[in-house]
Scaffold this motif. Structure first.
Motif, short mmCIF file in Angstrom:
data_model
loop_
_atom_site.label_atom_id
_atom_site.label_comp_id
_atom_site.label_asym_id
_atom_site.label_seq_id
_atom_site.Cartn_x
_atom_site.Cartn_y
_atom_site.Cartn_z
N LEU A 174 0.84 -1.19 0.00
CA LEU A 174 0.00 0.00 0.00
C LEU A 174 0.88 1.24 0.00
O LEU A 174 1.82 1.35 0.80
N ARG A 175 0.56 2.21 -0.87
CA ARG A 175 1.38 3.41 -1.01
C ARG A 175 0.49 4.65 -1.12
O ARG A 175 -0.53 4.63 -1.80
N TYR A 176 0.93 5.72 -0.46
CA TYR A 176 0.23 7.00 -0.57
C TYR A 176 1.26 8.12 -0.57
O TYR A 176 2.22 8.11 0.21
N ALA A 177 1.08 9.10 -1.47
CA ALA A 177 1.98 10.24 -1.55
C ALA A 177 1.17 11.52 -1.67
O ALA A 177 0.18 11.59 -2.41
N ARG A 178 1.60 12.54 -0.94
CA ARG A 178 0.99 13.86 -1.01
C ARG A 178 2.05 14.85 -1.48
O ARG A 178 3.11 14.98 -0.86
N SER A 179 1.78 15.53 -2.60
CA SER A 179 2.73 16.48 -3.19
C SER A 179 2.11 17.86 -3.27
O SER A 179 0.96 18.01 -3.71
N THR A 180 2.87 18.88 -2.85
CA THR A 180 2.41 20.27 -2.91
C THR A 180 3.51 21.13 -3.51
O THR A 180 4.69 20.76 -3.52
N ASP A 181 3.14 22.33 -3.99
CA ASP A 181 4.11 23.20 -4.66
C ASP A 181 5.06 23.84 -3.65
O ASP A 181 4.77 23.91 -2.46
N ASP A 182 6.19 24.30 -4.18
CA ASP A 182 7.19 24.99 -3.37
C ASP A 182 7.40 26.41 -3.87
O ASP A 182 8.53 26.88 -4.01
N GLY A 183 6.30 27.08 -4.19
CA GLY A 183 6.37 28.50 -4.50
C GLY A 183 6.34 28.88 -5.95
O GLY A 183 5.80 29.93 -6.30
N SER A 184 6.92 28.07 -6.85
CA SER A 184 6.99 28.49 -8.25
C SER A 184 6.29 27.53 -9.20
O SER A 184 6.48 27.60 -10.40
N SER A 185 5.50 26.61 -8.65
CA SER A 185 4.78 25.66 -9.50
C SER A 185 3.34 25.54 -9.02
O SER A 185 2.95 26.09 -7.99
N ASN A 186 2.55 24.79 -9.77
CA ASN A 186 1.16 24.55 -9.39
C ASN A 186 0.94 23.13 -8.88
O ASN A 186 -0.19 22.64 -8.85
N ILE A 187 1.99 22.43 -8.49
CA ILE A 187 1.90 21.01 -8.12
C ILE A 187 0.97 20.81 -6.93
O ILE A 187 1.13 21.43 -5.88
N ASP A 188 0.00 19.94 -7.13
CA ASP A 188 -0.99 19.59 -6.09
C ASP A 188 -1.52 18.20 -6.43
O ASP A 188 -2.34 18.06 -7.33
#
Length: 416
Positions: free
Chosen positions: A255-269
């Motif tokens: 089982l795998r889960y990842a949460r990704s968020t931006d670091d100021g200069s991208s729209n990663i969500d």
């Protein structure tokens, strides 16, 4: 010379000899020869390039020293890589096997290589490495799927002071891609339809930390953090459990889960959820997997590296915006029939619900992979391996349709 001075010199010479003995006696070196043929045919109408087809020979020399004696042992590792062109042309280049010229028509170079050195320091069961790294952590997995492996430059601390507990932390600032001999700043993967936009092209810092605990022979859990400066922060958790069912039978849950968020200069969500369940019976293994992407973008990871996703396979990662995908996989180990070294794998993956933007139909894709491999177990050709990898990919409204074959002949020789 005073007796005390002579005694100290002799004692120092003895310690130096012991330290040198540990450094050399515990060292090991091996040479891997990797002959790689790659063929990828693009099947969609209007493809910019109809085919990638190259053949190359790789030489991978790995040396690991022991450690000097003392509270903090010192050692060095070396990685020598050389790739030699056997067949290529400008209209068939770009397979990832060979380095290419920067100017058109971008011919593959006759040869390319790298010498990577790593200093290492050991105290108790903790090791600090500085220099060339090939990390294998959930948030950063160095790619080794072509002629030569991807490498990174930086530092990594590995701590195993408590039974079952492993801690890793560090930073890398440059990457050398698998078809390159130059270290460069890092970016993120741009394949597929992830919908990622960034104000930065490259980053010179990737920080990571990982904590894994082996509870017993059946259960392992881990938490990992990875952050590519100016791009994203990522947190990953993983649970692997093996349940014995009967003699020669087991059920493995991953089982795998990842949460990704931006670091100021991208729209990663992005939220990435994956699960793989594998039932094993004798030489057979049947796996079923599911993966789901949600959020404003697809999954982000360092360009050229592998993604720690259950549906990251030979060609695709099935990690596009809002994509839902499933996998069916079958493995067989012919050791169960008295043929050790012979293995077979086939799998089918299908993904849909891909968000391609307003006014565009939802995207979908499927991939079918087959691997057949054999490694000689004994005799004068021991460790000689042959593998055939076949893949078929079809997409709707995005991406490329392709058929691919890889033939890999490898031989590993222990030098000492």
């Amino acid at each position: 010379m005073k007796p005390t001075t002579l005694t100290l010199l002799l004692a120092g010479s003895g310690l130096a000899a012991q330290a040198n003995a540990d450094f050399l006696a515990d060292s090991k070196a091996k040479l891997e020869l990797r002959n790689f043929y790659f063929n990828r045919d693009y099947r969609q109408a209007g493809a910019a390039q109809s085919k990638q087809e190259e053949w190359a020979q790789g030489f991978l020399l790995r040396y690991e020293s022991g450690y000097t004696d003392g509270m903090v042992g010192v050692g060095v590792d070396a990685l020598g890589l050389l790739g030699v062109k056997l067949d290529s042309s400008p209209d068939r280049a770009g397979s990832g096997l060979l380095k290419r010229d920067n100017e058109a028509p971008r011919r593959a170079k006759d040869e390319y290589g790298e010498l990577g050195l790593t200093a290492k320091f050991k105290a108790s069961n903790s090791v600090l490495k500085l220099g060339t790294l090939t990390p294998k952590l959930p948030v950063l997995v160095a790619n080794d799927s072509r002629l030569l492996p991807q490498t990174f430059r930086g530092g990594q601390l590995n701590v195993q002071e408590f039974k079952g507990l492993t801690f890793d932390a560090g930073r890398v600032d440059r990457v050398n891609q698998r078809d390159s001999s130059d270290y460069e700043k890092m970016g993120i993967t741009t394949t597929g339809a992830k919908g990622i936009v960034s104000g930065q092209a490259r980053s010179d810092a990737f920080d990571f930390a990982s904590l894994a605990y082996q509870w017993n022979d059946r259960l392992n859990t881990s938490y990992s953090y990875g952050g590519l400066d100016d791009f994203y922060h990522q947190h990953q958790v993983n649970l692997v459990h093996v349940l014995p069912l009967a003699e020669g039978q087991s059920l493995k849950s991953d089982l795998r889960y990842a949460r990704s968020t931006d670091d100021g200069s991208s729209n990663i969500d992005n939220n990435a959820l994956g699960a793989m369940f594998t039932y094993a019976l004798g030489g057979h293994a049947l796996g079923l997997g599911y993966q789901r992407m949600s959020g404003d973008t697809g999954f982000a990871y360092v360009n050229g590296s592998d993604a720690f996703l259950v549906n990251f396979v030979q060609i695709g990662d099935f990690a596009n915006k809002d994509e839902r995908s499933w996998q069916a996989r079958y493995d067989y180990n012919f050791a169960a029939l008295g043929i050790p070294g012979l293995t077979f794998m086939t799998r089918y993956l299908s993904g849909d619900n891909i968000d391609l933007g307003a006014g565009t139909p939802e995207g979908s894709e499927w991939e079918r992979d087959t691997d057949i491999g054999y490694v000689v177990q004994d005799g004068p050709l021991k460790n000689l391996g042959l593998k055939w990898r076949n893949a078929t990919v079809r997409t709707a409204h995005f991406g490329s349709d392709l058929n691919e074959n890889r033939l890999i002949l490898s031989y590993t020789l222990a030098l000492w």
